[in-house]
Design an enzyme around this catalytic site. Structure first.
Site, PDB file in Angstrom:
ATOM      1  N   GLU A   1       6.646  -5.637   4.539  1.00 54.61           N
ATOM      2  CA  GLU A   1       7.050  -4.778   5.621  1.00 54.61           C
ATOM      3  C   GLU A   1       6.962  -4.667   6.872  1.00 54.61           C
ATOM      4  O   GLU A   1       5.763  -5.083   7.162  1.00 54.61           O
ATOM      5  CB  GLU A   1       6.447  -3.087   5.240  1.00 54.61           C
ATOM      6  CG  GLU A   1       7.012  -2.217   3.809  1.00 54.61           C
ATOM      7  CD  GLU A   1       6.364  -0.995   3.860  1.00 54.61           C
ATOM      8  OE1 GLU A   1       7.091  -0.078   3.549  1.00 54.61           O
ATOM      9  OE2 GLU A   1       5.185  -0.919   3.760  1.00 54.61           O
TER      10      GLU A   1
ATOM     11  N   HIS B   1       2.945  -5.750   7.356  1.00 54.43           N
ATOM     12  CA  HIS B   1       2.177  -5.196   5.973  1.00 54.43           C
ATOM     13  C   HIS B   1       2.671  -5.962   4.776  1.00 54.43           C
ATOM     14  O   HIS B   1       3.572  -5.838   4.144  1.00 54.43           O
ATOM     15  CB  HIS B   1       2.802  -3.786   5.733  1.00 54.43           C
ATOM     16  CG  HIS B   1       2.119  -3.066   4.569  1.00 54.43           C
ATOM     17  ND1 HIS B   1       2.619  -1.840   4.039  1.00 54.43           N
ATOM     18  CD2 HIS B   1       0.757  -3.237   4.002  1.00 54.43           C
ATOM     19  CE1 HIS B   1       1.803  -1.679   3.014  1.00 54.43           C
ATOM     20  NE2 HIS B   1       0.878  -2.568   3.089  1.00 54.43           N
TER      21      HIS B   1
END
Ligand code: 3H9
Length: 655
Positions: free
Chosen positions: A440, A428
Site C-alpha cells: 500500500e 506499507h
C-alpha cells in the site's frame, strides 16, 4: 488500417513479423495478419518461414481484452492448425516471453528457437482458464505428461534453457535473434530437416498414476477452482485420443472455463492489478527519482523482509538498528530466511549469497547520508516515528525519499516532523514482506508527484503489486478489516462457533478464516490497543468482549498455544469446549439468545462488512477506484482471486 503483421521474403526465407505493442497479444488483427502471411508463404518462393516479433517480447498470449466479447474469425486454434499444416517449414523465434496462446503459436511451428533470456509458459490457469489453442495437446507430445502438467497447472514460466531440456525449444540463439533465426532456418532447409508437426508426435511414456496424483495435489493447492480439473481432463485426453479429438475436449473445457464466474473474476484482477499502478492526477511521464540504494530503520521481522525484497531485486540495503545486538539479531533472521529458501530449493546457493551480500548494517544514522530512499519499519509508536523522521531530515541528502511502513498512523503527521513533507510517503508492506505481494503506497497531503511515481516504479522492480491509498486510520486494507473482525465477533455471540465461521469463510475461498487470523496475529495486540482508547472510541463492547475474555484467561492466540482454538506443536488448531463456554456466557451477559446461523449468513455478513467499509473508502477518495480495493484484498488479505475481490464480488452478485 495497416496490419500489425508484415511478411517479406529475405532470400529464400519468408519472414513474418508481428508488431502489436505492448506485448504482441493475439488480437483479431494479429490473427488475421498471421493467417494472410502464412497463406502468402504457401505460394511464393520461400523454402521456410520464420515468425518473429518486434518490441520487448514474443506473443504474450491471446488478447485478454477481447475475452467475453463477440468472437471474430479466424479463431486461434484453427489458425494454429493452418500454421502447422504449412507446406513450408515454420520456425518460431522467441524473445521476451512466449506465453499462453503465444507459446501455443510457437508449439504449432515446426521448430522453435529462443534467446537465452526468453521465457515460455502457460499462465492461463491464473486467469481461471486452460490453454485453449492446442497447448494441452501439443505440449505433452513434445515434453511429456509430467512437464506439461507442471507448466500448465502452475502457470509459472520457465527459461528457454529449461524449455530446451524438456523438448519445448530446439535451439538457443546467442546474439541477434532475427539474423540467428533466419540463418538457422536456412540451415534446417539445407540439412533437409523434415516438417515436424507437434500434433503428429506420440506422447512419451508416463506413470499411469500421474493424473490421480495431480488430482489429489490440486484439490488441496487450488481448492475450489474449476480450471485445474479441466487441465487434467484435457491433458489426459492427449494420452488417450487422437489429436483432433483431444483438441475438441480442450475446446469444450476452455469454453466452460471462459464462461465461469471464476475466470471472469480472475480476468478482472489481471486488469485491476495493472490499473492500480496508474496514478490519478499524476502524468505518466513524471520523471522518477533515482533509487540505487535503500536504508531501512528497524531490523525486526518487517524490516528484514523489506530488506530482502530490495536485495532480491539487486538493490543494496543498509539496515539501521539501535544496538549491535539488535543488528546481529536482525541480520541473523535474514541469514536464516535465505538459508531456508536454499533448503526448499527456491533459491540457488549463489543467488542467496549474492542477495545476502547486498545487505549491510549499522547502528549509526550517518550511514544513511547517501541513500536515495529510507523506509522506517519500527513498531507502531507515533512519537518514536516522528523522532526518527526528524533525525532522517537532518541526516539524509536533499531529494532522498523518506518512507514509513506504518500500518495505521497518520502519514501527514509523520511528514510534518520533517522540513520536507513533500519527500515523505507511506510504504506499507505486508508480513512476511519478502513474500507478500501487496504494497500500500500512502499518498500524504503533501507527497510530491515524483515521489509517488518513483515508489510505484520501484514497487514493480521489487515485484510488488502497489495500490495507492489516501491517509486514514488503517489505510484501505486494515481499515476494512476492522468491521470484518467486529462482525465475526457478533456472529460468535449470536450463535456461530469459531470453526463454523472459519470453515464458512475458507469454503468461500478465504486463505484463512477470521478467527484463525486473530489467533495468528495475537489477541493481545488488539487488547493492548483497546486499553489506550476511551470507551467511546472502543465502540460496541459486543465486538470485543470475547477476545478480551480470552486474553484475560491467558489465551493470546497461537503464540500461547491457545486462543479461539487450542494448538498442538505443529500449530494445528482444534476447537476447544472452554471457548464455547466462554462465548455462551458472554452472550448471556448481553442478553443474547443464541440461534442457528447458516454458513450463507456468515459469508454474507462478513463480506458485506468489507464491502460497506470499502464503499466509504471510495466515497472519501481514500482509494482511487473500486478495483484497487479488490487488488488490496486479493494480494494482502487472502481474498479468493476467483471471486474478483470483495467489491467486484458484491457488484456482480447484486447486478
Ligand atoms: C491465452 O493465451 C488463452 C489461449 O490459451 C487460448 C486462446 C483461444 N492481452 O503486465 P504489463 C497489457 S490467455 C491483453 O504491465 P510487463 C496489460 O494490460 C493469455 N493485454 O507488462 C498492460 O496494459 P496497460 C495468456 C495484455 O512488461 C500492458 O499490456 N497470457 C496482455 O510487466 C503491459 O502489461 C497471459 O496471461 C494480454 N494477453 O509484463 C500473459 N498482456 O499498459 C499476460 C499484457 O494498458 N501478460 N497486456 O495497463 C503478462 O503476464 C505480462 O503482461 C507480461 C509483460 C509478462 C507479458
Amino acid at each position: 488500417m495497416s496490419s500489425p503483421v508484415s511478411y517479406e521474403l529475405q532470400g529464400n526465407i519468408g519472414v513474418i513479423t508481428l508488431d502489436n505493442p505492448p506485448v504482441n497479444a493475439l488480437s483479431h488483427a494479429v490473427r488475421q495478419g498471421l493467417l494472410d502471411a502464412i497463406n502468402a508463404a504457401q505460394s511464393d518462393t520461400s523454402s521456410a518461414v520464420v515468425i518473429l516479433c518486434e518490441g520487448r517480447t514474443f506473443i504474450a498470449g491471446a488478447d485478454i481484452s477481447e475475452f467475453g466479447k463477440p468472437f471474430k474469425e479466424p479463431g486461434l486454434p484453427e489458425l494454429l492448425n493452418i500454421i502447422e499444416a504449412s507446406s513450408k517449414l515454420v520456425v518460431a523465434a522467441i524473445h521476451g516471453t512466449a506465453l499462453g496462446g503465444g507459446f501455443e503459436t510457437a508449439l504449432a511451428a515446426h521448430y522453435r528457437c529462443a534467446v537465452p533470456s526468453a521465457k515460455v509458459g502457460f499462465p492461463e490457469i491464473k486467469l481461471g482458464l486452460l490453454p485453449g489453442a492446442g497447448g494441452t495437446q501439443r505440449s505433452p507430445r513434445l515434453a511429456g505428461v509430467k512437464s506439461s502438467l507442471d507448466l500448465i497447472t502452475s502457470g509459472a514460466p520457465i527459461s528457454a534453457g529449461q524449455a530446451a531440456e524438456i523438448g519445448l525449444v530446439d535451439e538457443i540463439i546467442d546474439g541477434d535473434l532475427s539474423a540467428g533465426a533466419i540463418a538457422w532456418a536456412e540451415k534446417l532447409v539445407a540439412d533437409g530437416a523434415p516438417i515436424r508437426k507437434s500434433s503428429e508426435q506420440s506422447v512419451p511414456e508416463f506413470d499411469s498414476s500421474i493424473f490421480d496424483q495431480y488430482r489429489a495435489t490440486l484439490a488441496n493447492r487450488a481448492r475450489g477452482q474449476v480450471a485445474p480439473e479441466h487441465v487434467l481432463t484435457a491433458v489426459e485426453a492427449a494420452t488417450t485420443m487422437s489429436f483432433e479429438d483431444g483438441l475438441a475436449v480442450e475446446r469444450e473445457s476452455f469454453v466452460e472455463c471462459m464462461n465461469s464466474s471464476q475466470s471472469v473474476g480472475m480476468r478482472h484482477i489481471f486488469f485491476a492489478e495493472r490499473q492500480a499502478a496508474k496514478l490519478d492526477g499524476v502524468s505518466k511521464d513524471t520523471p522518477n527519482r533515482p533509487v540505487e540504494n535503500v536504508g531501512i530503520i528497524g531490523g525486526g521481522t518487517m524490516g528484514g523482509g523489506i530488506a530482502m525484497s530490495f536485495a532480491n531485486a539487486g538493490i543494496p540495503v543498509t539496515m539501521i538498528e539501535i544496538s549491535d545486538d539488535a543488528l546481529a539479531r536482525g541480520l541473523g533472521i535474514i541469514e536464516r530466511n535465505y538459508a531456508g529458501s536454499v533448503k526448499r530449493g527456491k533459491l540457488s546457493e549463489e543467488k542467496a549469497a549474492a542477495c545476502r551480500a547486498l545487505i549491510s548494517g549499522s547502528t549509526d544514522y550517518a550511514a544513511l547520508a547517501g541513500v536515495d530512499l529510507v523506509i522506517e519499519a519500527v513498531f507502531e509508536d507515533p512519537d518514536l516515528k516522528k523522532k526518527i523522521f526528524k533525525k532522517l531530515d537532518a541526516v539524509c541528502k536533499p531529494g532522498a525519499i523518506l518512507a514509513t511502513n506504518t500500518s495505521y498512523q497518520d502519514v501527514d503527521a509523520i511528514a510534518a516532523a520533517t522540513g520536507r513533507p513533500e519527500d515523505v510517503v507511506g510504504m506499507h508492506f505486508f508480513s512476511p514482506a519478502h513474500i507478500m505481494k501487496l504494497l500500500e503506497v500512502v499518498r500524504g497531503e503533501r507527497t510530491a508527484d515524483d515521489v509517488l511515481a518513483t515508489v510505484m516504479t520501484l514497487a514493480k522492480k521489487i515485484r510488488k503489486v502497489a495500490v495507492v491509498s489516501g491517509v486514514c486510520y488503517g489505510f484501505i486494507g486494515n481499515r476494512m478489516l476492522q468491521p470484518y473482525g467486529q462482525t465475526a465477533q457478533l456472529l460468535l455471540l449470536e450463535g456461530a462457533s469459531p470453526q463454523q465461521i472459519d470453515t464458512a469463510m475458507e469454503s468461500f475461498g478465504m486463505a484463512m478464516g477470521p478467527l484463525r487470523v486473530f489467533d495468528l496475529a495475537g489477541l493481545d495486540v488488539g487488547y493492548k490497543a483497546r486499553e489506550a482508547l476511551s470507551d467511546d472510541d472502543k465502540g460496541d463492547p459486543k465486538t470485543f468482549r470475547v477476545p478480551d475474555l480470552l486474553v484475560e484467561a491467558g489465551r493470546l492466540g497461537q503464540k500461547s498455544g491457545c486462543g479461539f482454538y487450542s494448538y498442538d506443536d505443529n500449530r494445528k488448531p482444534t476447537p476447544d469446549p472452554l471457548v464455547d463456554e466462554l462465548i455462551n456466557s458472554a452472550a448471556a451477559d448481553f442478553g443474547i439468545v443464541r440461534r442457528d446461523i447458516t454458513d450463507e449468513e456468515i459469508v454474507d455478513r462478513l463480506v458485506s462488512a468489507l464491502v460497506d467499509e470499502g464503499r466509504k473508502i471510495l466515497d472519501e477518495g481514500i482509494a482511487q477506484r473500486s478495483s484497487d480495493i479488490d487488488v488490496v484484498y486479493i494480494y494482502g488479505y487472502g481474498f479468493p482471486a476467483a471471486r474478483g475481490g470483495p467489491m467486484f464480488y458484491a457488484d456482480n452478485r447484486r447486478a
